[in-house]
Write an enzyme that holds these catalytic residues in place. Structure first.
Site, PDB file in Angstrom:
ATOM      1  N   LYS A  82      23.432 102.348  -3.169  1.00  0.00           N
ATOM      2  CA  LYS A  82      23.259 102.497  -4.624  1.00  0.00           C
ATOM      3  C   LYS A  82      22.059 103.412  -4.881  1.00  0.00           C
ATOM      4  O   LYS A  82      20.935 103.081  -4.500  1.00  0.00           O
ATOM      5  CB  LYS A  82      23.035 101.122  -5.257  1.00  0.00           C
ATOM      6  N   LEU A 337      17.991  81.643 -10.908  1.00  0.00           N
ATOM      7  CA  LEU A 337      18.462  81.374 -12.274  1.00  0.00           C
ATOM      8  C   LEU A 337      17.752  80.172 -12.892  1.00  0.00           C
ATOM      9  O   LEU A 337      17.663  80.068 -14.124  1.00  0.00           O
ATOM     10  CB  LEU A 337      19.973  81.144 -12.260  1.00  0.00           C
TER      11      LEU A 337
HETATM   12  C1  LIG Z   1      27.219  87.637 -15.089  1.00  0.00           C
HETATM   13  C2  LIG Z   1      26.147  87.775 -14.055  1.00  0.00           C
HETATM   14  C3  LIG Z   1      26.039  88.952 -13.327  1.00  0.00           C
HETATM   15  C4  LIG Z   1      24.999  89.113 -12.394  1.00  0.00           C
HETATM   16  N1  LIG Z   1      24.852  90.297 -11.729  1.00  0.00           N
HETATM   17  C5  LIG Z   1      23.778  90.479 -10.939  1.00  0.00           C
HETATM   18  C6  LIG Z   1      23.527  91.717 -10.287  1.00  0.00           C
HETATM   19  O1  LIG Z   1      24.320  92.646 -10.362  1.00  0.00           O
HETATM   20  N2  LIG Z   1      22.400  91.841  -9.554  1.00  0.00           N
HETATM   21  C7  LIG Z   1      21.504  90.813  -9.413  1.00  0.00           C
HETATM   22  O2  LIG Z   1      20.460  90.990  -8.789  1.00  0.00           O
HETATM   23  N3  LIG Z   1      21.756  89.621  -9.960  1.00  0.00           N
HETATM   24  C8  LIG Z   1      22.852  89.433 -10.731  1.00  0.00           C
HETATM   25  N4  LIG Z   1      23.074  88.217 -11.301  1.00  0.00           N
HETATM   26  C9  LIG Z   1      22.198  87.113 -10.987  1.00  0.00           C
HETATM   27  C10 LIG Z   1      22.577  86.511  -9.670  1.00  0.00           C
HETATM   28  O3  LIG Z   1      23.916  86.092  -9.673  1.00  0.00           O
HETATM   29  C11 LIG Z   1      21.681  85.314  -9.427  1.00  0.00           C
HETATM   30  O4  LIG Z   1      20.349  85.653  -9.666  1.00  0.00           O
HETATM   31  C12 LIG Z   1      21.760  84.881  -8.017  1.00  0.00           C
HETATM   32  O5  LIG Z   1      23.086  84.651  -7.665  1.00  0.00           O
HETATM   33  C13 LIG Z   1      20.930  83.653  -7.791  1.00  0.00           C
HETATM   34  O6  LIG Z   1      21.541  82.525  -8.269  1.00  0.00           O
HETATM   35  P1  LIG Z   1      20.879  81.146  -7.872  1.00  0.00           P
HETATM   36  O7  LIG Z   1      20.832  81.054  -6.402  1.00  0.00           O
HETATM   37  O8  LIG Z   1      19.612  81.010  -8.627  1.00  0.00           O
HETATM   38  O9  LIG Z   1      21.880  80.071  -8.493  1.00  0.00           O
HETATM   39  P2  LIG Z   1      23.356  79.607  -8.035  1.00  0.00           P
HETATM   40  O10 LIG Z   1      24.132  80.702  -7.427  1.00  0.00           O
HETATM   41  O11 LIG Z   1      23.931  78.938  -9.240  1.00  0.00           O
HETATM   42  O12 LIG Z   1      23.110  78.510  -6.918  1.00  0.00           O
HETATM   43  C14 LIG Z   1      22.707  77.210  -7.248  1.00  0.00           C
HETATM   44  C15 LIG Z   1      22.732  76.323  -6.025  1.00  0.00           C
HETATM   45  O13 LIG Z   1      22.237  75.041  -6.371  1.00  0.00           O
HETATM   46  C16 LIG Z   1      23.100  74.047  -5.873  1.00  0.00           C
HETATM   47  N5  LIG Z   1      23.023  72.869  -6.726  1.00  0.00           N
HETATM   48  C17 LIG Z   1      23.000  72.813  -8.075  1.00  0.00           C
HETATM   49  N6  LIG Z   1      22.956  71.545  -8.499  1.00  0.00           N
HETATM   50  C18 LIG Z   1      22.932  70.766  -7.389  1.00  0.00           C
HETATM   51  C19 LIG Z   1      22.915  69.365  -7.164  1.00  0.00           C
HETATM   52  N7  LIG Z   1      22.921  68.483  -8.166  1.00  0.00           N
HETATM   53  N8  LIG Z   1      22.903  68.932  -5.886  1.00  0.00           N
HETATM   54  C20 LIG Z   1      22.920  69.793  -4.838  1.00  0.00           C
HETATM   55  N9  LIG Z   1      22.946  71.125  -4.998  1.00  0.00           N
HETATM   56  C21 LIG Z   1      22.963  71.613  -6.257  1.00  0.00           C
HETATM   57  C22 LIG Z   1      24.476  74.703  -5.886  1.00  0.00           C
HETATM   58  O14 LIG Z   1      25.353  74.059  -4.993  1.00  0.00           O
HETATM   59  C23 LIG Z   1      24.119  76.107  -5.432  1.00  0.00           C
HETATM   60  O15 LIG Z   1      24.055  76.124  -4.018  1.00  0.00           O
HETATM   61  C24 LIG Z   1      24.114  88.041 -12.190  1.00  0.00           C
HETATM   62  C25 LIG Z   1      24.273  86.836 -12.876  1.00  0.00           C
HETATM   63  C26 LIG Z   1      25.278  86.690 -13.802  1.00  0.00           C
HETATM   64  C27 LIG Z   1      25.412  85.390 -14.544  1.00  0.00           C
END
Ligand SMILES: Cc1cc2nc3c(=O)[nH]c(=O)nc-3n(C[C@H](O)[C@H](O)[C@H](O)COP(=O)(O)OP(=O)(O)OC[C@H]3O[C@@H](n4cnc5c(N)ncnc54)[C@H](O)[C@@H]3O)c2cc1C
Length: 508
Positions: A82, A337
């Site tokens: 990219k 997030l």
């Molecule tokens: C529409 C959209 C587009 C995006 N595009 C981009 C992009 O192009 N580039 C970029 O850098 N970022 C992008 N992002 C952001 C990116 O997807 C997230 O920052 C990244 O995936 C991190 O997510 P996370 O790990 O914080 O949360 P999640 O992926 O939601 O993971 C959460 C984890 O917590 C666990 N969990 C939750 N509750 C419990 C529970 N009670 N018990 C046990 N485990 C639990 C789940 O099992 C999971 O493993 C985008 C986001 C969205 C919404």
């Protein structure tokens, strides 16, 4: 007041999405050698957000610091190169520009190149500013070669990131982390226990009844913010008045042409659409504001604008733009997030995960958590989020579009003073506010300002440093050098096939 200085011996990471496994990977390499145990809890039943494919160049330094081999990583994540983001229909319908990962031209005698360009352009001696950006010319030609480390080379003036499958990245980092001693615990957390005296989180309880303790917890549980909000109620700064998009619908499609080395963001009536070409498919999504368009309409717009057969059904996501008021509260650090979400227009989420991890590692409280460390972490992260916020707001606000209620709202909405100040300085004489650290540097702001018709009234007096008769030849030489350099590079597709071809079934 400082808490009792409990040495950090056990770290517990809640969540195994991109944030959880990036945190685990970094801590396993950088902190575990200090004698700290690391456990990560995730629930297959809950799953991850499963989108997030475009990144910023900083991810390369994250991977390098962990000793990850680039070709192996690119194969494992179906990654492409990219070089920037193309924005279509933002300033006006029909407009297009690229925000490149690299400089425009080269500075002369400490004077920014864009000042010379403004002067030459006014005098009719310069073409598009894009022609003086190596990553833009590479993008348009769909060619690529890695940057040079020699500062005298024109090939040193850019950087690059990846377009990748973030779910595969998390899987890859899981393998890396487990190999480095991280213990993964499968299970759904149903309760969070706090110490009666200090108020800190002491244990999380799984559905199975097992309890897992920790001295320091990382909340990587996604939008739900299980610990930081669910237990500690750290609060949320809601920025949806200036970044009103609150939904997305995602739908990958089959690849019908060789992948291009840039992401595309096409503005629609009530939001915008991403197009992210990977090796095995193209990621697509429509980000929109539910006040102005229904979910069904948003999905139709997306379906009408993808360029290959759809893979699967559309997936809908809801979010609220903003950030957690305290990203490190008590003995919980929110990463990903759970810490906040600024919509994906400039692919900043994975960068913000990385920024949180880097700051935490620098401030790591191995002999006990102190208020000063927490305050510093929160101050730095607030600044990171606010800078990204201002840059994103610029894309919406700097528009002449008046073809829908959505654009009328964002064009006329009040904007943060910090952004107004930056725009006023640029409009006057092309001055770009400098940051010492953090995202986005001069070229990014210049690309979006000029691409969205924020044009300075004049150039800085120092742009006179090149004599009148040398200005035209200086611009022509530079443009010619960039063009010749790019013409000699392999196509992006050929580069991928030679260096990091991903098999169709790899890790899928
Ligand atoms: C529409 C959209 C587009 C995006 N595009 C981009 C992009 O192009 N580039 C970029 O850098 N970022 C992008 N992002 C952001 C990116 O997807 C997230 O920052 C990244 O995936 C991190 O997510 P996370 O790990 O914080 O949360 P999640 O992926 O939601 O993971 C959460 C984890 O917590 C666990 N969990 C939750 N509750 C419990 C529970 N009670 N018990 C046990 N485990 C639990 C789940 O099992 C999971 O493993 C985008 C986001 C969205 C919404």
């Amino acid at each position: 007041m400082d808490q009792a200085a409990t040495a950090i011996k056990q770290i517990t990471i809640v969540g195994g999405g991109t944030a959880g496994w990036m945190t685990a990977a970094a801590l396993s390499r950088l902190i575990r050698p200090l004698g700290v145990r690391i456990t990560l809890i995730e629930s297959d039943a809950i799953g991850t957000v499963g989108v997030g494919e475009a990144t910023l160049p900083h991810i390369r330094f994250f991977n390098e610091r962990l000793g990850i081999d680039e070709a192996e990583f690119m194969k494992a994540t179906q990654a492409t190169i990219k070089l920037g983001i193309e924005f279509r229909n933002w300033g006006r319908i029909g407009d297009s520009y690229i925000h490149p990962f690299g400089d425009f031209g080269r500075n002369v005698g400490g004077v920014d190149f864009h000042q010379f360009w403004l002067r030459a352009h006014q005098a009719g001696k310069a073409g598009r500013i894009d022609d003086y950006s190596l990553p833009i010319v590479m993008s348009e030609a769909a060619r690529f070669g890695p940057p040079s480390h020699d500062p005298r080379s024109v090939m040193s003036a850019f950087s690059y990131a990846y377009q990748m499958d973030a779910t595969l990245y998390a899987k890859y980092l899981r393998g890396f982390s487990e190999a480095n001693g991280v213990v993964r615990q499968e299970g759904r957390i149903v309760d969070v226990h706090r110490d009666g005296e200090s108020g800190d989180i002491s244990e999380v309880e799984l559905e199975s009844g097992d309890r897992i303790g920790g001295d320091l917890f990382f909340d990587c549980s996604g939008f739900r913010g299980l610990l930081i909000e669910g237990a500690l109620e750290a609060g949320y700064d809601d920025w949806s008045d200036i970044l009103p998009c609150n939904r997305a619908v995602a739908l990958p499609c089959e690849t019908i042409e060789p992948p291009i080395p840039y992401t595309r963001a096409t503005a629609h009536q009530a939001g915008w659409q991403w197009r992210i070409p990977l090796q095995h498919r193209v990621g697509n999504g429509h980000v929109y504001c539910s006040d102005y368009i229904s979910d069904d309409e948003a999905a139709s717009v997306l379906l009408e604008n993808i360029d290959g057969p759809a893979c699967g059904d559309p997936r809908f996501l809801k979010f609220l733009t903003g950030k957690r008021r305290k990203q490190w509260d008590r003995n919980v650090v929110a990463v990903g997030l759970s810490a906040g979400f600024l919509e994906p227009l400039e692919s900043t989420s994975i960068y913000l995960i990385q920024a949180a991890i880097t700051n935490l590692v620098e401030l790591f409280p191995n002999s006990g958590i102190r208020d000063a460390d927490r305050d510093e972490f929160n101050t730095v992260m607030d600044l990171e989020y606010e800078r990204v916020r201002d840059f994103l707001v610029l894309h919406y606000h700097a528009t002449e579009r008046d073809d829908s209620p959505f654009w009328n709202y964002v064009r006329t909405m009040p904007i943060p003073d910090s952004l107004k100040y930056k725009m006023d300085l640029f409009r006057d004489r092309g001055v770009v506010v400098k940051y010492k650290d953090g995202l986005f540097l001069d070229a990014s702001w210049i690309a979006v300002y000029l691409g969205q018709r924020v044009v300075p009234q004049n150039f800085a007096p120092l742009a006179g440093a090149i004599p009148e008769d040398r200005l035209g030849p200086f611009m022509d030489d530079l443009r010619g050098l960039i063009r010749r350099t790019v013409d000699a590079l392999p196509s992006h597709d050929a580069y991928l096939r030679q260096h990091c071809p991903a098999g169709p079934d790899l890790m899928a």
